[in-house]
Motif scaffolding. Structure first.
Motif, PDB file in Angstrom:
ATOM      1  N   GLU A   1       0.826  -1.208   0.000  1.00 20.72           N
ATOM      2  CA  GLU A   1       0.000   0.000   0.000  1.00 20.72           C
ATOM      3  C   GLU A   1       0.861   1.259   0.000  1.00 20.72           C
ATOM      4  OE1 GLU A   1      -3.135  -0.069  -0.580  1.00 20.72           O
ATOM      5  OE2 GLU A   1      -3.088  -2.259  -0.553  1.00 20.72           O
ATOM      6  N   ALA A   2       1.953   1.226   0.734  1.00 19.34           N
ATOM      7  CA  ALA A   2       2.842   2.394   0.776  1.00 19.34           C
ATOM      8  C   ALA A   2       3.708   2.504  -0.461  1.00 19.34           C
ATOM      9  CB  ALA A   2       3.728   2.324   2.023  1.00 19.34           C
ATOM     10  N   ALA A   3       3.967   1.371  -1.124  1.00 14.85           N
ATOM     11  CA  ALA A   3       4.936   1.357  -2.218  1.00 14.85           C
ATOM     12  C   ALA A   3       4.353   1.781  -3.555  1.00 14.85           C
ATOM     13  CB  ALA A   3       5.535  -0.045  -2.357  1.00 14.85           C
ATOM     14  N   LEU A   4       3.066   1.587  -3.764  1.00 14.52           N
ATOM     15  CA  LEU A   4       2.508   1.758  -5.095  1.00 14.52           C
ATOM     16  C   LEU A   4       2.085   3.185  -5.394  1.00 14.52           C
ATOM     17  CD1 LEU A   4       0.422  -1.500  -5.570  1.00 14.52           C
ATOM     18  CD2 LEU A   4       2.796  -1.015  -6.177  1.00 14.52           C
ATOM     19  N   ALA A   5       2.284   3.557  -6.641  1.00 13.12           N
ATOM     20  CA  ALA A   5       1.885   4.881  -7.136  1.00 13.12           C
ATOM     21  C   ALA A   5       0.899   4.694  -8.282  1.00 13.12           C
ATOM     22  CB  ALA A   5       3.105   5.659  -7.617  1.00 13.12           C
ATOM     23  N   PRO A   6      -0.021   5.669  -8.491  1.00 12.93           N
ATOM     24  CA  PRO A   6      -1.036   5.520  -9.546  1.00 12.93           C
ATOM     25  C   PRO A   6      -0.537   5.833 -10.948  1.00 12.93           C
ATOM     26  CG  PRO A   6      -1.374   7.569  -8.366  1.00 12.93           C
ATOM     27  CD  PRO A   6      -0.263   6.867  -7.655  1.00 12.93           C
ATOM     28  N   SER A   7       0.653   6.402 -11.081  1.00 15.67           N
ATOM     29  CA  SER A   7       1.178   6.761 -12.395  1.00 15.67           C
ATOM     30  C   SER A   7       2.700   6.754 -12.353  1.00 15.67           C
ATOM     31  CB  SER A   7       0.692   8.144 -12.824  1.00 15.67           C
ATOM     32  OG  SER A   7       1.263   9.143 -11.998  1.00 15.67           O
ATOM     33  N   PHE A   8       3.320   6.693 -13.537  1.00 13.83           N
ATOM     34  CA  PHE A   8       4.776   6.729 -13.585  1.00 13.83           C
ATOM     35  C   PHE A   8       5.317   8.084 -13.139  1.00 13.83           C
ATOM     36  CE2 PHE A   8       4.269   3.145 -16.659  1.00 13.83           C
ATOM     37  CZ  PHE A   8       4.995   2.212 -15.942  1.00 13.83           C
ATOM     38  N   SER A   9       4.620   9.149 -13.447  1.00 12.39           N
ATOM     39  CA  SER A   9       5.096  10.478 -13.034  1.00 12.39           C
ATOM     40  C   SER A   9       5.109  10.596 -11.518  1.00 12.39           C
ATOM     41  CB  SER A   9       4.226  11.574 -13.656  1.00 12.39           C
ATOM     42  OG  SER A   9       2.880  11.433 -13.261  1.00 12.39           O
ATOM     43  N   GLU A  10       4.087  10.063 -10.865  1.00 15.59           N
ATOM     44  CA  GLU A  10       4.067  10.101  -9.395  1.00 15.59           C
ATOM     45  C   GLU A  10       5.092   9.146  -8.812  1.00 15.59           C
ATOM     46  OE1 GLU A  10       0.444  10.311  -7.248  1.00 15.59           O
ATOM     47  OE2 GLU A  10      -0.688  11.128  -8.937  1.00 15.59           O
ATOM     48  N   ALA A  11       5.290   8.011  -9.466  1.00 13.63           N
ATOM     49  CA  ALA A  11       6.324   7.082  -8.993  1.00 13.63           C
ATOM     50  C   ALA A  11       7.698   7.725  -9.065  1.00 13.63           C
ATOM     51  CB  ALA A  11       6.296   5.806  -9.831  1.00 13.63           C
ATOM     52  N   LEU A  12       7.953   8.465 -10.145  1.00 14.81           N
ATOM     53  CA  LEU A  12       9.241   9.144 -10.305  1.00 14.81           C
ATOM     54  C   LEU A  12       9.430  10.214  -9.242  1.00 14.81           C
ATOM     55  CD1 LEU A  12      11.806   9.611 -12.026  1.00 14.81           C
ATOM     56  CD2 LEU A  12      10.463  11.217 -13.397  1.00 14.81           C
ATOM     57  N   ALA A  13       8.389  10.965  -8.964  1.00 18.31           N
ATOM     58  CA  ALA A  13       8.499  12.072  -8.015  1.00 18.31           C
ATOM     59  C   ALA A  13       8.582  11.607  -6.570  1.00 18.31           C
ATOM     60  CB  ALA A  13       7.308  13.015  -8.192  1.00 18.31           C
ATOM     61  N   SER A  14       7.937  10.486  -6.268  1.00 19.28           N
ATOM     62  CA  SER A  14       7.810  10.068  -4.873  1.00 19.28           C
ATOM     63  C   SER A  14       8.715   8.926  -4.464  1.00 19.28           C
ATOM     64  CB  SER A  14       6.355   9.654  -4.599  1.00 19.28           C
ATOM     65  OG  SER A  14       6.016   8.500  -5.365  1.00 19.28           O
TER      66      SER A  14
END
Length: 456
Positions: A66-79
Motif C-alpha cells: 500500500e505504501a509502495a505503489l503509485a497511480p502513475s509513472f510520473s508520481e512514482a518518479l516524483a515520490s
C-alpha cells in the motif's frame, strides 16, 4: 567492485538508479526481495501480463504494498514509489528510467522488449537467456550502436561463469573449460512435465502448493536449460561448443582439472577452450562425491615454457588442487543465488557502463531434438515440453544442418514424421513470418561463420 559505495553515493545525492522490471515470476521476485534492501536503487515500475501477479510478487517479497505503489509513472518518479502495469512498452518509455530488467522467459518478448529499451536509450539486463541465445549478438550490437549497455544477469550461471573466465584470462591463464553443474542422467532427455516431479522428489500436489511450473522445471532436467546456458557462455566468453552436444560427465570439484582437460592430456574434451556441464550423479544414479550441482567453475592452465613452470611451482606451494601434471587446475563457486544477485548487473550497467557478461559472438546454438517419435501435424511445445529438448551444437554446424533453434520450436507444426533423437530443421515445420523470425535470420546473416568440420 565499489558498486555498493557508488550506489550509496547516489542514494545520498537523491539520484537513485531507476529500474523497470518486466516479468514478475520467480527470478523477478528474487530480485525484488533484494532491491527493496539496496540503497541507491528505485523500482520505478513492474510490467507483467497480470498486475495482480506483480502485486503478489511484491507482497511475497516483503514490500509494504500500500505504501509502495503509485497511480502513475510520473508520481512514482516524483515520490520514489512504484507503478504496476500490464504495458511493458509504457514502462520502457517512462521518464527517468535507467535500466530495464527483462525477465519474462519468452525469447520473442525478451527480444522485443530489449529492442524497445535500446531505442529509448535504456540499459538492458537480459535475464531471459533464451532470447540471448536466439538473437543476443544482434541485440548487443544494437545496444553498442545506441551507446547503452546490454548485459547478462548476474546471479544466473552464464554471467558468473563469464566473470570467472575473465578473471582467469586477466591473470594470464589459458581457459580450458568453463561451465556449471546439474543433476543429469541420459534418460532425463525424455522427461516431460508429467514426469518431472519424481526427479525432484516431489508430488504434483507439493509442486502446485509451491507455485512451481512443470514445464519450466522440466527444461532444467531434460538438458535444454544446460544447453542454453552453455551456449550463452560460449557466445559471450568466446569459447567453443562440443561438436555433438554436451557430455554431462559425472564430476566432483576435486576432479574438475583431471576430467575437463583435452584428450591429449588425458581428459574428455575434444579441444581446449570449450564449455561443458558436469553431472552430480554417476551414470548408475549414485551421487558424485563433492558434486557441483548448484555451482559454476572454470578450468585453466599455466602457460607452457619458463613462466608456466614457475606458475606450476606456485600451484604446488600454495596447495592448489591440480591434475597429475600440475599444469591444469580449477576454480569453482559452489552456489549461485540467481535473482538475489541481480543488483550487481543493474548497478554495473548504470554506474560503470559495463555489462556483467555480453554476447559478442555466435559460436554456439541450441537446436530442437525430438523426445519421441513425432508425426506430421503434431505441434511442438518448445522448451521443457512434451515434444522436444534443446541440444547444444556449434553454431556453424547448426546452420549447415538447417536446424530449428529451440527458441522457435513453440506452437509450430511438423510437416513430416521425425524419429526420436532426430534434430528438427526449419524445413520440417510450418513456421510463420514474425519479428523474432526475421531478427533471427538477420542475426545469422550478420554473425555466422562458415562451417568447417576440420575445425571442430
Amino acid at each position: 567492485m565499489n558498486l555498493a559505495r557508488l550506489l550509496k553515493a547516489r542514494a545520498t545525492a537523491g539520484r537513485p538508479v531507476r529500474v523497470g522490471l518486466i516479468g514478475a515470476g520467480k527470478f523477478g521476485s528474487m530480485f525484488l526481495s533484494q532491491l527493496r534492501a539496496t540503497p541507491g536503487l528505485h523500482l520505478l515500475g513492474i510490467a507483467d501480463l497480470s498486475v495482480p501477479r506483480a502485486r503478489a510478487a511484491l507482497e511475497r517479497t516483503g514490500w509494504d504494498v500500500e505504501a509502495a505503489l503509485a497511480p502513475s509513472f510520473s508520481e512514482a518518479l516524483a515520490s520514489g514509489r512504484t507503478m504496476l502495469t500490464e504495458d511493458a512498452n509504457a514502462l520502457i518509455a517512462a521518464d527517468g528510467l535507467d535500466v530495464v530488467v527483462e525477465a519474462t522467459g519468452s525469447p520473442a518478448a525478451g527480444a522485443a522488449h530489449a529492442l524497445a529499451a535500446i531505442e529509448q536509450g535504456r540499459h538492458v539486463v537480459m535475464v531471459t537467456v533464451e532470447a540471448d541465445v536466439l538473437v543476443g549478438p544482434l541485440l548487443a550490437a544494437r545496444a553498442r550502436d545506441a551507446g547503452v549497455v546490454y548485459s547478462m544477469g548476474y546471479g544466473d550461471q552464464p554471467a558468473l561463469v563469464c566473470e570467472m573466465v575473465d578473471w582467469a584470462r586477466t591473470c594470464g591463464f589459458n581457459v580450458v573449460c568453463a561451465g556449471k553443474g546439474t543433476k543429469y542422467l541420459p534418460s532425463y532427455h525424455a522427461s516431460t512435465p508429467d514426469t518431472i516431479w519424481s526427479l525432484y522428489g516431489l508430488t504434483p500436489e507439493q509442486a502446485a502448493a509451491g507455485g512451481m511450473n512443470a514445464q519450466m522445471f522440466n527444461s532444467f532436467a531434460d538438458g535444454t536449460k544446460s544447453s542454453i546456458e552453455m551456449a550463452a557462455i560460449a557466445n559471450a566468453a568466446d569459447l567453443k561448443a562440443p561438436s555433438d552436444g554436451l557430455l554431462f560427465p559425472p564430476c566432483g570439484v576435486d576432479d574438475l582439472a583431471h576430467i575437463l582437460r583435452p584428450h591429449e592430456a588425458g581428459g574428455i574434451l575434444e579441444h581446449s577452450g570449450t564449455v561443458e556441464t558436469v553431472s552430480s550423479l554417476e551414470r548408475d544414479g549414485r551421487p558424485v562425491f563433492r558434486d557441483l550441482r548448484w555451482g559454476v567453475y572454470v578450468v585453466f592452465e599455466a602457460e607452457r615454457g619458463a613462466s608456466g613452470d614457475y606458475a606450476r611451482r606456485c600451484f604446488k606451494e600454495y596447495g592448489v588442487v591440480t591434475d597429475p601434471s600440475g599444469r591444469y587446475t580449477a576454480l569453482y563457486r559452489p552456489y549461485h543465488l540467481i535473482g538475489l544477485e541481480l543488483g550487481i548487473s543493474v548497478a554495473s550497467a548504470a554506474l560503470r557502463g559495463e555489462p556483467t557478461g555480453v554476447t559478442e559472438h555466435f559460436n554456439a546454438d541450441v537446436v530442437a531434438v525430438a523426445k519421441r517419435a513425432l508425426k506430421a501435424g503434431e505441434t511442438l511445445d518448445g522448451e521443457g515440453g512434451f515434444t522436444v529438448w534443446g541440444k547444444l551444437l556449434p553454431a556453424a554446424s547448426s546452420l549447415a544442418r538447417g536446424a530449428l533453434p529451440i527458441g522457435l520450436a513453440h506452437h509450430v507444426t511438423l510437416n513430416r514424421d521425425v524419429v526420436e533423437g532426430e534434430v528438427i530443421g526449419w524445413a520440417d515445420v510450418a513456421i510463420a513470418d514474425s519479428p523474432i523470425v526475421r531478427l533471427r535470420r538477420q542475426m545469422e546473416k550478420a554473425f555466422a561463420a562458415p562451417f568447417s568440420p576440420i575445425a571442430e
